[in-house]
Structure formats: C-alpha cells, structure tokens
Design a protein around this motif. Structure first.
Motif, PDB file in Angstrom:
ATOM      1  N   LYS A 211       0.807  -1.228   0.000  1.00  0.00           N
ATOM      2  CA  LYS A 211       0.000   0.000   0.000  1.00  0.00           C
ATOM      3  C   LYS A 211       0.842   1.280   0.000  1.00  0.00           C
ATOM      4  CE  LYS A 211      -4.280  -1.792   2.025  1.00  0.00           C
ATOM      5  NZ  LYS A 211      -5.209  -1.732   3.176  1.00  0.00           N
ATOM      6  N   PRO A 212       1.922   1.375   0.796  1.00  0.00           N
ATOM      7  CA  PRO A 212       2.720   2.621   0.732  1.00  0.00           C
ATOM      8  C   PRO A 212       3.303   2.882  -0.651  1.00  0.00           C
ATOM      9  CG  PRO A 212       3.256   1.376   2.702  1.00  0.00           C
ATOM     10  CD  PRO A 212       2.420   0.485   1.863  1.00  0.00           C
ATOM     11  N   ALA A 213       3.857   1.855  -1.271  1.00  0.00           N
ATOM     12  CA  ALA A 213       4.429   2.031  -2.605  1.00  0.00           C
ATOM     13  C   ALA A 213       3.348   2.332  -3.634  1.00  0.00           C
ATOM     14  CB  ALA A 213       5.208   0.777  -3.004  1.00  0.00           C
ATOM     15  N   MET A 214       2.199   1.674  -3.513  1.00  0.00           N
ATOM     16  CA  MET A 214       1.099   1.919  -4.444  1.00  0.00           C
ATOM     17  C   MET A 214       0.562   3.341  -4.296  1.00  0.00           C
ATOM     18  SD  MET A 214       0.337  -1.021  -6.151  1.00  0.00           S
ATOM     19  CE  MET A 214      -1.414  -1.242  -6.402  1.00  0.00           C
ATOM     20  N   ALA A 215       0.482   3.841  -3.059  1.00  0.00           N
ATOM     21  CA  ALA A 215      -0.004   5.198  -2.844  1.00  0.00           C
ATOM     22  C   ALA A 215       0.964   6.225  -3.421  1.00  0.00           C
ATOM     23  CB  ALA A 215      -0.208   5.445  -1.351  1.00  0.00           C
ATOM     24  N   ALA A 216       2.262   5.987  -3.247  1.00  0.00           N
ATOM     25  CA  ALA A 216       3.247   6.902  -3.820  1.00  0.00           C
ATOM     26  C   ALA A 216       3.159   6.913  -5.338  1.00  0.00           C
ATOM     27  CB  ALA A 216       4.650   6.504  -3.367  1.00  0.00           C
ATOM     28  N   LEU A 217       3.030   5.747  -5.941  1.00  0.00           N
ATOM     29  CA  LEU A 217       2.912   5.676  -7.398  1.00  0.00           C
ATOM     30  C   LEU A 217       1.594   6.274  -7.882  1.00  0.00           C
ATOM     31  CD1 LEU A 217       4.355   2.106  -8.088  1.00  0.00           C
ATOM     32  CD2 LEU A 217       5.402   4.302  -8.664  1.00  0.00           C
ATOM     33  N   ALA A 218       0.524   6.066  -7.118  1.00  0.00           N
ATOM     34  CA  ALA A 218      -0.769   6.644  -7.509  1.00  0.00           C
ATOM     35  C   ALA A 218      -0.698   8.168  -7.529  1.00  0.00           C
ATOM     36  CB  ALA A 218      -1.863   6.181  -6.549  1.00  0.00           C
ATOM     37  N   ALA A 270      -4.456  23.622 -11.592  1.00  0.00           N
ATOM     38  CA  ALA A 270      -3.508  22.982 -10.678  1.00  0.00           C
ATOM     39  C   ALA A 270      -4.149  22.521  -9.381  1.00  0.00           C
ATOM     40  CB  ALA A 270      -2.365  23.947 -10.360  1.00  0.00           C
ATOM     41  N   ILE A 271      -5.373  22.963  -9.102  1.00  0.00           N
ATOM     42  CA  ILE A 271      -6.014  22.639  -7.822  1.00  0.00           C
ATOM     43  C   ILE A 271      -6.209  21.130  -7.631  1.00  0.00           C
ATOM     44  CG2 ILE A 271      -8.163  22.883  -6.507  1.00  0.00           C
ATOM     45  CD1 ILE A 271      -8.328  25.761  -7.491  1.00  0.00           C
ATOM     46  N   PRO A 272      -6.712  20.363  -8.618  1.00  0.00           N
ATOM     47  CA  PRO A 272      -6.897  18.924  -8.386  1.00  0.00           C
ATOM     48  C   PRO A 272      -5.608  18.181  -8.047  1.00  0.00           C
ATOM     49  CG  PRO A 272      -8.169  19.627 -10.282  1.00  0.00           C
ATOM     50  CD  PRO A 272      -7.302  20.784  -9.901  1.00  0.00           C
ATOM     51  N   THR A 273      -4.489  18.556  -8.667  1.00  0.00           N
ATOM     52  CA  THR A 273      -3.228  17.881  -8.343  1.00  0.00           C
ATOM     53  C   THR A 273      -2.802  18.177  -6.911  1.00  0.00           C
ATOM     54  OG1 THR A 273      -1.980  19.743  -9.261  1.00  0.00           O
ATOM     55  CG2 THR A 273      -2.476  17.924 -10.738  1.00  0.00           C
ATOM     56  N   LEU A 274      -3.058  19.386  -6.445  1.00  0.00           N
ATOM     57  CA  LEU A 274      -2.744  19.708  -5.054  1.00  0.00           C
ATOM     58  C   LEU A 274      -3.621  18.912  -4.098  1.00  0.00           C
ATOM     59  CD1 LEU A 274      -2.340  23.599  -5.277  1.00  0.00           C
ATOM     60  CD2 LEU A 274      -0.535  21.891  -5.093  1.00  0.00           C
ATOM     61  N   ILE A 275      -4.882  18.742  -4.460  1.00  0.00           N
ATOM     62  CA  ILE A 275      -5.786  17.960  -3.611  1.00  0.00           C
ATOM     63  C   ILE A 275      -5.306  16.513  -3.515  1.00  0.00           C
ATOM     64  CG2 ILE A 275      -8.136  17.057  -3.417  1.00  0.00           C
ATOM     65  CD1 ILE A 275      -9.135  19.649  -4.666  1.00  0.00           C
ATOM     66  N   VAL A 276      -4.927  15.934  -4.661  1.00  0.00           N
ATOM     67  CA  VAL A 276      -4.439  14.552  -4.664  1.00  0.00           C
ATOM     68  C   VAL A 276      -3.194  14.427  -3.796  1.00  0.00           C
ATOM     69  CG1 VAL A 276      -3.408  12.768  -6.115  1.00  0.00           C
ATOM     70  CG2 VAL A 276      -5.436  13.984  -6.900  1.00  0.00           C
ATOM     71  N   TYR A 277      -2.290  15.382  -3.915  1.00  0.00           N
ATOM     72  CA  TYR A 277      -1.052  15.311  -3.135  1.00  0.00           C
ATOM     73  C   TYR A 277      -1.326  15.413  -1.640  1.00  0.00           C
ATOM     74  CZ  TYR A 277       3.415  16.531  -1.086  1.00  0.00           C
ATOM     75  OH  TYR A 277       4.521  16.565  -0.285  1.00  0.00           O
ATOM     76  N   PHE A 278      -2.167  16.365  -1.229  1.00  0.00           N
ATOM     77  CA  PHE A 278      -2.415  16.543   0.199  1.00  0.00           C
ATOM     78  C   PHE A 278      -3.202  15.372   0.785  1.00  0.00           C
ATOM     79  CE2 PHE A 278      -1.758  21.170  -0.753  1.00  0.00           C
ATOM     80  CZ  PHE A 278      -0.651  21.324   0.066  1.00  0.00           C
ATOM     81  N   VAL A 279      -4.081  14.774  -0.008  1.00  0.00           N
ATOM     82  CA  VAL A 279      -4.828  13.617   0.488  1.00  0.00           C
ATOM     83  C   VAL A 279      -3.899  12.420   0.695  1.00  0.00           C
ATOM     84  CG1 VAL A 279      -6.584  11.916  -0.133  1.00  0.00           C
ATOM     85  CG2 VAL A 279      -7.045  14.347  -0.454  1.00  0.00           C
ATOM     86  N   LEU A 280      -2.962  12.214  -0.240  1.00  0.00           N
ATOM     87  CA  LEU A 280      -2.058  11.063  -0.177  1.00  0.00           C
ATOM     88  C   LEU A 280      -0.661  11.445   0.305  1.00  0.00           C
ATOM     89  CD1 LEU A 280      -3.026   9.335  -3.559  1.00  0.00           C
ATOM     90  CD2 LEU A 280      -3.833   8.765  -1.264  1.00  0.00           C
ATOM     91  N   GLN A 281      -0.536  12.587   0.984  1.00  0.00           N
ATOM     92  CA  GLN A 281       0.783  13.085   1.358  1.00  0.00           C
ATOM     93  C   GLN A 281       1.525  12.119   2.269  1.00  0.00           C
ATOM     94  OE1 GLN A 281       0.686  16.756   3.511  1.00  0.00           O
ATOM     95  NE2 GLN A 281       2.881  17.119   3.360  1.00  0.00           N
ATOM     96  N   ARG A 282       0.843  11.622   3.294  1.00  0.00           N
ATOM     97  CA  ARG A 282       1.513  10.737   4.247  1.00  0.00           C
ATOM     98  C   ARG A 282       1.969   9.449   3.570  1.00  0.00           C
ATOM     99  NH1 ARG A 282      -1.591   9.577   9.739  1.00  0.00           N
ATOM    100  NH2 ARG A 282      -1.245  11.835   9.818  1.00  0.00           N
ATOM    101  N   GLY A 287       6.092   6.147   1.141  1.00  0.00           N
ATOM    102  CA  GLY A 287       6.467   5.320   0.011  1.00  0.00           C
ATOM    103  C   GLY A 287       7.816   5.705  -0.559  1.00  0.00           C
ATOM    104  N   LEU A 288       8.144   7.004  -0.546  1.00  0.00           N
ATOM    105  CA  LEU A 288       9.428   7.446  -1.070  1.00  0.00           C
ATOM    106  C   LEU A 288      10.580   7.100  -0.128  1.00  0.00           C
ATOM    107  CD1 LEU A 288       8.615  10.978  -2.538  1.00  0.00           C
ATOM    108  CD2 LEU A 288       8.853   8.824  -3.743  1.00  0.00           C
TER     109      LEU A 288
END
Length: 295
Positions: A211-218, A270-282, A287-288
């Motif tokens: 899951k961590p690696a998949m979330a980072a790739l997603a 650019a707003i949707p990409t920021l939303i995706v990043y903040f939702v999956l930030q942890r 994952g990195l």
C-alpha cells in the motif's frame, strides 16, 4: 545546580557552513516559489490595470474576477470531467497491471524474469516524439465501431487511457518489483504450504503489503497523467474531447490573449493535483522513504 544550569544554557556554536546551507536552501525555495507567486499576483489583478501601470507596479485592485471569468469562458467543468474519464482508469489499470508483472518477476524464479522486467522498463526510455508517427497511423487504422464515438481508437478517451497505461507501466513495475523483493519470502512459502492459490497470494497477501508504494505511485501517476498535454494534442482532434490541459487554449484569442486570465486558468487547473497530493501526502512520503533505514 549552578554547573547544570550553566551547561544547559550553553549553545552549540553555529558554523558558517551551516548558515550558508540554510541561505542556499531558502534562496532555492524562493526561486521555485517565485513563478507561482507571480502567477497568483497576476491572476488577482485586472488586465486593464496591468496594461496601464505595468506588471512591476503596486496594485490598486485585487479581486477574483479573473478566476471566475477563466472558469466560465474555458468551460472548465466540462474539461475536468474529460480528464477524470482519462486519468482515473489510466491510474487504476497501470497500478493493477504493473503490480501483477512485479509480483510475477519478484516472487517467482525463472530464467527470463529479469529480461521481462527490462522489456517493460525499456519502454520508458523511448522519447514520445520518436514513436508518435507510427502510433498516430496505428490509431487511425484501428477501428472500434460502437465502442468509441469516433469509431476509431483515434480521437477517443480510450486511446489516451491505453497510451498512458503503456508508457507508465514499465516504471511502476520496476518500482513495485524492487519493493516486493524486500518482502519476506517466508510469507509466500507459508501461504503456498497452506494451499493458497497464486491469485490469493497476490491479491490478499502481497498487494496489501504494498500500500505505501502503491499510494506513492498513484500520486505520481495522477499528476503525470493529469498534466499531460502532448498525447492529448496529437491523439485528440475534437475540442470537446480534450482534457483540462487543453482547456487553457479556450482562453487565448486569435488576435489578443489576456495573460492575467490565462494565469488564473492555470492556477485553477492545478487545484486537483494539489488535492491529490495533500490527500495522499503521508502515504506518498512513506512510500518514497521505504528502505531508507535498512542496512
């Protein structure tokens, strides 16, 4: 007590090299943020004021009119929907197929497992411009009557989904295979001894651990596919089928372009990409940093 308090008050001397490092990092951060801050500043100013006083001037009026006009004039909501139709299936299919390839080459030993992984990864080494001509002709020759609105693979969301899956699967398979190799092989052996099938071993045992690696790739895939402009420009001809990155073209006139309006539209996209990043930030950060503290 006096000695303890004196020791507590002592501070580690600050070295000049550390000061220079912080100054360099702060300058680099400002250099990266400067274009974004300038775009926000331009988007908040009316173009009439900018043309009269110049861009480097103190503003008299700051409002959100450019954002409102950009959203309405570009029909941005429609193009957001087009992008979701392309990005969501592309991300899910890429993760699913690449995880299956990674599972096979990392959990089973056979002669061609490394060669198979290299074949998938080699696809990412080809520049997009090199294969665009044969790919364009292939899309024109592929008939899909009743499946796509155009009747062909060309000028369809399905065509963009497939090309994104083909180009991104190699990188994802490479990352996931390296991560799956770090999982204990005892899990695979114990599951096989208990009678688990290969599918159950993949779906219920191995995949949940990734899951961590998949979330980072997603997160990375969502940003890459969302920001794609090249494939949409070449493989889509109907303006109504374009993704969000092409919606900014609707803000450019034939003889005049309002740069403040375009800046507002770019910030909105650019707003949707920021939303995706903040939702999956942890999950993205974890994952990195996988394996960073392993010897």
């Amino acid at each position: 007590m006096n000695t303890v308090s004196a020791l507590g008050k002592r501070r580690t001397p600050v070295r000049p090299a550390r000061i220079l490092l912080h100054v360099f990092l702060a300058g680099t951060a400002l250099a990266w943020l400067a274009p974004l801050l300038w775009a926000v500043f331009s988007a908040l100013r009316p173009y009439s004021e900018t043309s009269a006083k110049g861009y480097v001037s103190w503003p008299d009026t700051l409002n959100f009119d450019n954002f409102k006009n950009a959203f309405q004039q570009s029909d941005m909501l429609h193009y957001f929907g087009n992008t979701l139709i392309i990005a969501v299936p592309a991300v899910l299919l890429t993760l699913f197929l690449s995880s299956m390839v990674a599972f096979y080459v990392s959990r089973f030993d056979f002669r061609l497992n490394l060669a198979l992984l290299l074949v998938f990864t080699a696809g990412n080494l080809l520049p997009q411009q090199v294969i665009i001509t044969p790919l364009y002709r292939l899309y024109l020759l592929t008939d899909l009557p009743g499946i796509t609105a155009s009747g062909k693979l060309y000028d369809s969301a399905l065509g963009l989904v497939l090309i994104h899956v083909a180009f991104q699967s190699g990188f994802c398979a490479f990352v996931l295979s390296n991560y799956m190799r770090s999982l204990p092989h005892e899990l695979t052996e114990a599951a096989l001894v208990d009678g688990a099938s290969v599918w159950r071993l993949y779906w219920q045992i191995t995949l949940p651990l990734c899951k961590p690696a998949m979330a980072a790739l997603a997160t990375l895939l969502s940003i890459w596919i969302y920001n794609d402009f090249f494939w949409a420009l070449v493989l889509i001809s109907t303006g109504e089928n374009m993704p969000i990155t092409s919606a900014l073209n609707n803000l450019s006139g034939q003889y005049f372009t309002d740069p403040n309006l375009v800046a507002a539209g770019a910030l909105l996209t650019a707003i949707p990409t920021l939303i995706v990043y903040f939702v999956l930030q942890r999950q993205f950060v974890s994952g990195l940093t996988l394996g960073s503290n392993k010897g």
